[in-house]
Design a protein around this motif. Structure first.
Motif, PDB file in Angstrom:
ATOM      1  N   ARG A  11       0.847  -1.183   0.000  1.00  0.00           N
ATOM      2  CA  ARG A  11       0.000   0.000   0.000  1.00  0.00           C
ATOM      3  C   ARG A  11       0.883   1.233   0.000  1.00  0.00           C
ATOM      4  NH1 ARG A  11      -4.722   1.840   4.128  1.00  0.00           N
ATOM      5  NH2 ARG A  11      -5.383   3.568   2.856  1.00  0.00           N
ATOM      6  N   VAL A  12       0.600   2.134  -0.915  1.00  0.00           N
ATOM      7  CA  VAL A  12       1.358   3.371  -1.029  1.00  0.00           C
ATOM      8  C   VAL A  12       0.540   4.478  -0.379  1.00  0.00           C
ATOM      9  CG1 VAL A  12       2.408   4.997  -2.635  1.00  0.00           C
ATOM     10  CG2 VAL A  12       2.344   2.560  -3.188  1.00  0.00           C
ATOM     11  N   ARG A  13       1.173   5.257   0.502  1.00  0.00           N
ATOM     12  CA  ARG A  13       0.489   6.378   1.147  1.00  0.00           C
ATOM     13  C   ARG A  13       0.836   7.657   0.401  1.00  0.00           C
ATOM     14  NH1 ARG A  13      -3.507   6.095   4.638  1.00  0.00           N
ATOM     15  NH2 ARG A  13      -2.781   7.926   5.715  1.00  0.00           N
ATOM     16  N   PHE A  14      -0.200   8.382   0.015  1.00  0.00           N
ATOM     17  CA  PHE A  14      -0.025   9.653  -0.672  1.00  0.00           C
ATOM     18  C   PHE A  14      -0.411  10.775   0.276  1.00  0.00           C
ATOM     19  CE2 PHE A  14      -0.477   6.708  -4.184  1.00  0.00           C
ATOM     20  CZ  PHE A  14       0.462   7.184  -5.086  1.00  0.00           C
ATOM     21  N   PRO A  15       0.107  11.986   0.050  1.00  0.00           N
ATOM     22  CA  PRO A  15      -0.287  13.135   0.872  1.00  0.00           C
ATOM     23  C   PRO A  15      -1.785  13.423   0.730  1.00  0.00           C
ATOM     24  CG  PRO A  15       1.692  13.626  -0.389  1.00  0.00           C
ATOM     25  CD  PRO A  15       1.164  12.309  -0.891  1.00  0.00           C
ATOM     26  N   LEU A  16      -2.299  14.209   1.664  1.00  0.00           N
ATOM     27  CA  LEU A  16      -3.738  14.474   1.733  1.00  0.00           C
ATOM     28  C   LEU A  16      -4.274  15.150   0.470  1.00  0.00           C
ATOM     29  CD1 LEU A  16      -6.372  14.489   3.326  1.00  0.00           C
ATOM     30  CD2 LEU A  16      -5.673  16.687   4.295  1.00  0.00           C
ATOM     31  N   ARG A  17      -3.598  16.168  -0.028  1.00  0.00           N
ATOM     32  CA  ARG A  17      -4.121  16.919  -1.176  1.00  0.00           C
ATOM     33  C   ARG A  17      -4.301  16.037  -2.419  1.00  0.00           C
ATOM     34  NH1 ARG A  17      -2.291  22.888  -2.509  1.00  0.00           N
ATOM     35  NH2 ARG A  17      -3.794  23.248  -0.883  1.00  0.00           N
ATOM     36  N   THR A  60       0.729   6.406 -14.614  1.00  0.00           N
ATOM     37  CA  THR A  60       0.966   5.353 -13.625  1.00  0.00           C
ATOM     38  C   THR A  60       0.773   5.882 -12.218  1.00  0.00           C
ATOM     39  OG1 THR A  60       2.517   4.255 -15.127  1.00  0.00           O
ATOM     40  CG2 THR A  60       2.666   3.683 -12.789  1.00  0.00           C
ATOM     41  N   ASN A  61       1.261   7.094 -11.956  1.00  0.00           N
ATOM     42  CA  ASN A  61       1.077   7.712 -10.648  1.00  0.00           C
ATOM     43  C   ASN A  61      -0.404   7.940 -10.367  1.00  0.00           C
ATOM     44  OD1 ASN A  61       0.785  10.451  -9.013  1.00  0.00           O
ATOM     45  ND2 ASN A  61       2.627   9.374  -8.325  1.00  0.00           N
ATOM     46  N   ALA A  62      -1.144   8.399 -11.374  1.00  0.00           N
ATOM     47  CA  ALA A  62      -2.585   8.615 -11.197  1.00  0.00           C
ATOM     48  C   ALA A  62      -3.300   7.296 -10.908  1.00  0.00           C
ATOM     49  CB  ALA A  62      -3.169   9.267 -12.442  1.00  0.00           C
ATOM     50  N   ARG A  63      -2.885   6.234 -11.570  1.00  0.00           N
ATOM     51  CA  ARG A  63      -3.494   4.918 -11.326  1.00  0.00           C
ATOM     52  C   ARG A  63      -3.240   4.460  -9.888  1.00  0.00           C
ATOM     53  NH1 ARG A  63      -2.926  -0.655 -11.528  1.00  0.00           N
ATOM     54  NH2 ARG A  63      -4.628  -1.700 -12.623  1.00  0.00           N
ATOM     55  N   LEU A  67      -6.093   3.825  -7.040  1.00  0.00           N
ATOM     56  CA  LEU A  67      -6.199   2.518  -6.389  1.00  0.00           C
ATOM     57  C   LEU A  67      -6.008   2.624  -4.884  1.00  0.00           C
ATOM     58  CD1 LEU A  67      -4.365   0.171  -8.909  1.00  0.00           C
ATOM     59  CD2 LEU A  67      -6.818   0.486  -8.586  1.00  0.00           C
ATOM     60  N   SER A  68      -5.161   3.554  -4.442  1.00  0.00           N
ATOM     61  CA  SER A  68      -4.955   3.694  -3.001  1.00  0.00           C
ATOM     62  C   SER A  68      -6.085   4.462  -2.331  1.00  0.00           C
ATOM     63  CB  SER A  68      -3.628   4.395  -2.721  1.00  0.00           C
ATOM     64  OG  SER A  68      -3.703   5.754  -3.084  1.00  0.00           O
ATOM     65  N   THR A  69      -6.835   5.220  -3.123  1.00  0.00           N
ATOM     66  CA  THR A  69      -7.903   6.045  -2.571  1.00  0.00           C
ATOM     67  C   THR A  69      -9.200   5.283  -2.378  1.00  0.00           C
ATOM     68  OG1 THR A  69      -6.951   7.981  -3.621  1.00  0.00           O
ATOM     69  CG2 THR A  69      -9.237   8.140  -2.961  1.00  0.00           C
ATOM     70  N   SER A  70      -9.498   4.371  -3.299  1.00  0.00           N
ATOM     71  CA  SER A  70     -10.782   3.696  -3.267  1.00  0.00           C
ATOM     72  C   SER A  70     -10.597   2.182  -3.390  1.00  0.00           C
ATOM     73  CB  SER A  70     -11.660   4.192  -4.417  1.00  0.00           C
ATOM     74  OG  SER A  70     -12.837   3.433  -4.504  1.00  0.00           O
ATOM     75  N   LEU A  71     -11.080   1.461  -2.416  1.00  0.00           N
ATOM     76  CA  LEU A  71     -11.010   0.005  -2.448  1.00  0.00           C
ATOM     77  C   LEU A  71     -11.849  -0.557  -3.591  1.00  0.00           C
ATOM     78  CD1 LEU A  71      -9.825  -2.420  -1.003  1.00  0.00           C
ATOM     79  CD2 LEU A  71     -11.847  -2.465   0.452  1.00  0.00           C
TER      80      LEU A  71
END
Length: 153
Positions: A11-17, A60-63, A67-71
């Motif tokens: 799982r990759v964690r991205f910043p809030l924004r 790829t970053n957007a994908r 994927l990390s935002t919505s199960l």
């Protein structure tokens, strides 16, 4: 008994924004995918106006962000909302990947939606020879020459 899963192993964690932007794109994608195919194509074509083509790294970053935002976007049957959400996430950043809907080249009929950037499938198995495109929304061509001059007048 075995089954495959579309969930990423790490799982990759991205910043809030960025996560909020992706969440907005996922919500909009869920609404847009309720449209009939020709209306969805028309809506995405309008949304893509003014965007520049996305690079493979941007798509790829957007994908990964979607994927990390919505199960729900990790499911096997979520290719349509996932691909629209990826395209919208790119559009929020000013870019646009090529959004495609198609089917496998060989039977059985298997509809699928995906995004491409720099002539590569983003996060998909197989290659271009495996899929027949039915609907495609690419980034608009930049204005050049006399068209660019006439548009500025």
């Amino acid at each position: 008994m075995s089954f495959t899963t579309a969930l990423p192993s790490e799982r990759v964690r991205f910043p809030l924004r960025p996560r909020l932007r992706a969440r907005t794109a996922v919500t909009a994608a869920r609404l847009l995918t309720r449209l009939a195919p020709h209306r969805l194509e028309r809506a995405l074509t309008r949304i893509a106006r003014g965007a520049v083509p996305a690079t493979e790294a941007q798509a790829t970053n957007a994908r990964e962000l979607v994927l990390s935002t919505s199960l729900m976007m990790n499911g096997h049957r979520s290719c349509l909302p996932r691909s629209v959400a990826i395209a919208l996430t790119c559009r929020i950043r000013g870019t646009w990947p090529t959004w495609c809907v198609g089917t496998l080249m060989s039977p059985p009929f298997s509809p699928h939606a995906w995004v491409e950037a720099e002539d590569r499938l983003i996060g998909e198995k197989g290659d271009h020879a495996s899929w027949a495109r039915l609907i495609t929304v690419a980034a608009p061509e930049p204005l050049t020459g006399s068209r660019a001059a006439s548009s500025t007048q």
